[in-house]
Design a protein around this motif. Structure first.
Motif, PDB file in Angstrom:
ATOM      1  N   LYS A   1       2.603 -15.177 -16.663  1.00 40.35           N
ATOM      2  CA  LYS A   1       3.667 -15.026 -15.661  1.00 40.35           C
ATOM      3  C   LYS A   1       3.107 -14.603 -14.304  1.00 40.35           C
ATOM      4  O   LYS A   1       3.433 -15.197 -13.269  1.00 40.35           O
ATOM      5  N   SER A   2       2.278 -13.578 -14.292  1.00 42.04           N
ATOM      6  CA  SER A   2       1.712 -13.099 -13.029  1.00 42.04           C
ATOM      7  C   SER A   2       0.819 -14.150 -12.390  1.00 42.04           C
ATOM      8  O   SER A   2       0.768 -14.275 -11.160  1.00 42.04           O
ATOM      9  N   THR A   3       0.142 -14.932 -13.215  1.00 40.80           N
ATOM     10  CA  THR A   3      -0.716 -15.998 -12.688  1.00 40.80           C
ATOM     11  C   THR A   3       0.109 -17.035 -11.952  1.00 40.80           C
ATOM     12  O   THR A   3      -0.271 -17.504 -10.872  1.00 40.80           O
ATOM     13  N   VAL A   4       1.271 -17.388 -12.498  1.00 42.88           N
ATOM     14  CA  VAL A   4       2.151 -18.350 -11.830  1.00 42.88           C
ATOM     15  C   VAL A   4       2.578 -17.811 -10.469  1.00 42.88           C
ATOM     16  O   VAL A   4       2.567 -18.538  -9.460  1.00 42.88           O
ATOM     17  N   LEU A   5       2.948 -16.538 -10.409  1.00 45.21           N
ATOM     18  CA  LEU A   5       3.380 -15.956  -9.140  1.00 45.21           C
ATOM     19  C   LEU A   5       2.255 -15.962  -8.113  1.00 45.21           C
ATOM     20  O   LEU A   5       2.475 -16.260  -6.933  1.00 45.21           O
ATOM     21  N   ARG A   6       1.050 -15.625  -8.547  1.00 54.70           N
ATOM     22  CA  ARG A   6      -0.084 -15.606  -7.617  1.00 54.70           C
ATOM     23  C   ARG A   6      -0.402 -17.017  -7.118  1.00 54.70           C
ATOM     24  O   ARG A   6      -0.801 -17.193  -5.960  1.00 54.70           O
ATOM     25  N   LEU A   7      -0.203 -18.015  -7.950  1.00 52.61           N
ATOM     26  CA  LEU A   7      -0.371 -19.402  -7.513  1.00 52.61           C
ATOM     27  C   LEU A   7       0.694 -19.773  -6.487  1.00 52.61           C
ATOM     28  O   LEU A   7       0.419 -20.457  -5.498  1.00 52.61           O
ATOM     29  N   MET A   8       1.918 -19.302  -6.704  1.00 50.18           N
ATOM     30  CA  MET A   8       3.012 -19.607  -5.785  1.00 50.18           C
ATOM     31  C   MET A   8       2.722 -19.127  -4.369  1.00 50.18           C
ATOM     32  O   MET A   8       3.009 -19.829  -3.392  1.00 50.18           O
TER      33      MET A   8
ATOM     34  N   PRO B   1       3.506  -7.198  -5.695  1.00 48.35           N
ATOM     35  CA  PRO B   1       2.661  -7.252  -6.894  1.00 48.35           C
ATOM     36  C   PRO B   1       3.149  -6.275  -7.959  1.00 48.35           C
ATOM     37  O   PRO B   1       3.991  -5.401  -7.694  1.00 48.35           O
ATOM     38  N   ASP B   2       2.614  -6.404  -9.171  1.00 48.37           N
ATOM     39  CA  ASP B   2       3.013  -5.494 -10.240  1.00 48.37           C
ATOM     40  C   ASP B   2       2.435  -4.102 -10.042  1.00 48.37           C
ATOM     41  O   ASP B   2       2.993  -3.112 -10.525  1.00 48.37           O
ATOM     42  N   VAL B   3       1.326  -4.007  -9.337  1.00 49.74           N
ATOM     43  CA  VAL B   3       0.738  -2.709  -9.003  1.00 49.74           C
ATOM     44  C   VAL B   3       0.631  -2.628  -7.494  1.00 49.74           C
ATOM     45  O   VAL B   3      -0.027  -3.450  -6.862  1.00 49.74           O
ATOM     46  N   PHE B   4       1.302  -1.636  -6.906  1.00 54.29           N
ATOM     47  CA  PHE B   4       1.352  -1.496  -5.458  1.00 54.29           C
ATOM     48  C   PHE B   4       0.384  -0.402  -5.024  1.00 54.29           C
ATOM     49  O   PHE B   4       0.531   0.761  -5.398  1.00 54.29           O
ATOM     50  N   ALA B   5      -0.625  -0.784  -4.231  1.00 54.69           N
ATOM     51  CA  ALA B   5      -1.611   0.181  -3.731  1.00 54.69           C
ATOM     52  C   ALA B   5      -1.078   0.797  -2.441  1.00 54.69           C
ATOM     53  O   ALA B   5      -1.172   0.202  -1.368  1.00 54.69           O
ATOM     54  N   SER B   6      -0.497   1.979  -2.535  1.00 55.29           N
ATOM     55  CA  SER B   6       0.104   2.610  -1.362  1.00 55.29           C
ATOM     56  C   SER B   6      -0.961   3.257  -0.485  1.00 55.29           C
ATOM     57  O   SER B   6      -2.042   3.633  -0.954  1.00 55.29           O
ATOM     58  N   HIS B   7      -0.654   3.401   0.802  1.00 57.70           N
ATOM     59  CA  HIS B   7      -1.571   3.979   1.783  1.00 57.70           C
ATOM     60  C   HIS B   7      -1.544   5.502   1.686  1.00 57.70           C
ATOM     61  O   HIS B   7      -0.476   6.109   1.621  1.00 57.70           O
ATOM     62  N   ASP B   8      -2.707   6.134   1.694  1.00 60.54           N
ATOM     63  CA  ASP B   8      -2.782   7.583   1.493  1.00 60.54           C
ATOM     64  C   ASP B   8      -2.357   8.392   2.712  1.00 60.54           C
ATOM     65  O   ASP B   8      -1.807   9.477   2.584  1.00 60.54           O
ATOM     66  N   ARG B   9      -2.596   7.890   3.907  1.00 61.96           N
ATOM     67  CA  ARG B   9      -2.455   8.728   5.100  1.00 61.96           C
ATOM     68  C   ARG B   9      -1.133   8.585   5.821  1.00 61.96           C
ATOM     69  O   ARG B   9      -0.768   9.455   6.606  1.00 61.96           O
ATOM     70  N   LEU B  10      -0.421   7.506   5.602  1.00 62.76           N
ATOM     71  CA  LEU B  10       0.802   7.236   6.351  1.00 62.76           C
ATOM     72  C   LEU B  10       2.048   7.663   5.578  1.00 62.76           C
ATOM     73  O   LEU B  10       2.049   7.713   4.350  1.00 62.76           O
ATOM     74  N   SER B  11       3.112   7.933   6.321  1.00 59.05           N
ATOM     75  CA  SER B  11       4.418   8.111   5.696  1.00 59.05           C
ATOM     76  C   SER B  11       4.971   6.735   5.345  1.00 59.05           C
ATOM     77  O   SER B  11       4.484   5.705   5.828  1.00 59.05           O
ATOM     78  N   ALA B  12       6.007   6.731   4.519  1.00 59.95           N
ATOM     79  CA  ALA B  12       6.621   5.452   4.134  1.00 59.95           C
ATOM     80  C   ALA B  12       7.114   4.703   5.363  1.00 59.95           C
ATOM     81  O   ALA B  12       6.900   3.498   5.511  1.00 59.95           O
ATOM     82  N   SER B  13       7.769   5.420   6.285  1.00 60.23           N
ATOM     83  CA  SER B  13       8.291   4.789   7.490  1.00 60.23           C
ATOM     84  C   SER B  13       7.173   4.238   8.364  1.00 60.23           C
ATOM     85  O   SER B  13       7.248   3.103   8.847  1.00 60.23           O
TER      86      SER B  13
END
Length: 271
Positions: A42-49, A71-83
């Protein structure tokens, strides 16, 4: 209009063939759910898309100019706020600072980010980081929106909000494709479901689940003109209306605001 199409696509990793002769098109306005067991591709199909992977054989044709991916795993930024993180991504995508800030706060407010928009990304739980991941995909209106298990880790309230956001995005003309394990999320959101079995695609259903509302009258409403109502039938001292599951909340709110009584709400399986 087809926003992305896979034609006779196969994908190998070493000797292992993940996908075999997959034909799949996702059209504007469609909500496609891809289901299947872990490791089914499933994830492979999405990455191809979205162009993050290339097929070993076959072709991928993409007509969408604006593509968003969660993506299924989201690498969030360490230094910034969400906004701040979302404003930065918005600027990269061509939005003005004001537009990016406004849109970021709107999305985070709808998704009820714990701690608010100024919460540092490093302090977010998995579920709240997922809310930021969804928000970044919707900063600018996408023509193709692809999400890998987007409900994972979300609280119950955010589940409903995400369904609303995906439905709104499709109604604005985007093609939406997502993977998901939860049957309820698939049934209440998707307009089409396909299953991957041993690397091959199997159609499951092209008919959305329906919700039946039995209502007793209040102020006058022409239910046949309601944008989500598919069918109206007379019922004892009232009416029965049929609505795609996932879009019935608006009809319920309309009924209650006009003094109608809700007799029953039940999901009807497609024939």
């Amino acid at each position: 209009m087809t926003m992305v199409g896979l034609r006779k696509v196969s994908k190998r990793f070493g000797r292992r063939e993940i996908l075999t002769d997959v034909d799949l098109q996702v059209n504007a306005g469609e909500l496609l759910a891809l289901v299947g067991s872990n490791g089914s591709g499933k994830s492979t199909v999405l990455r191809l898309m979205v162009g993050l992977s290339r097929p070993t054989a076959g072709t991928v044709e993409r007509n969408a100019r604006v593509v968003s991916y969660v993506p299924d795993v989201f690498a969030s930024h360490d230094r910034l706020s969400a906004s701040s993180y979302l404003q930065h991504l918005g600027r990269i995508r061509g939005l003005s600072t004001t537009t990016a800030r406004t849109r970021a706060h709107e999305l985070l407010d709808r998704l009820a980010l714990a701690g608010g928009a100024d919460t540092p990304m490093r302090k977010l739980s998995k579920g709240n980081a997922q809310k930021v991941a969804v928000a970044q995909a919707l900063l600018a209106p996408p023509e193709l929106l692809v999400l890998d298990e987007p409900w994972s880790g979300l609280d119950a309230t955010a589940h409903g909000t995400l369904r609303e956001l995906l439905t709104e995005t499709a109604e604005q003309g985007a093609a939406v494709a997502f993977t998901e394990h939860a049957t309820e999320a698939v049934r209440s959101t998707a307009t089409r479901v396909c299953e991957l079995k041993r690397g091959r695609l199997v159609p499951v259903s092209s008919t959305p689940a329906l919700t039946e509302l039995v209502l007793r009258p209040g102020a006058a409403i022409d239910w046949a003109r309601h944008p989500d109502v598919l069918e109206v039938r007379p019922a004892d001292a009232g009416v029965t209306v049929m609505i795609p599951t996932g879009r019935h909340d608006a009809a319920l709110l309309t009924a209650l605001n006009h003094g109608w009584s809700v007799v029953t709400v039940r999901q009807v399986k497609p024939e």
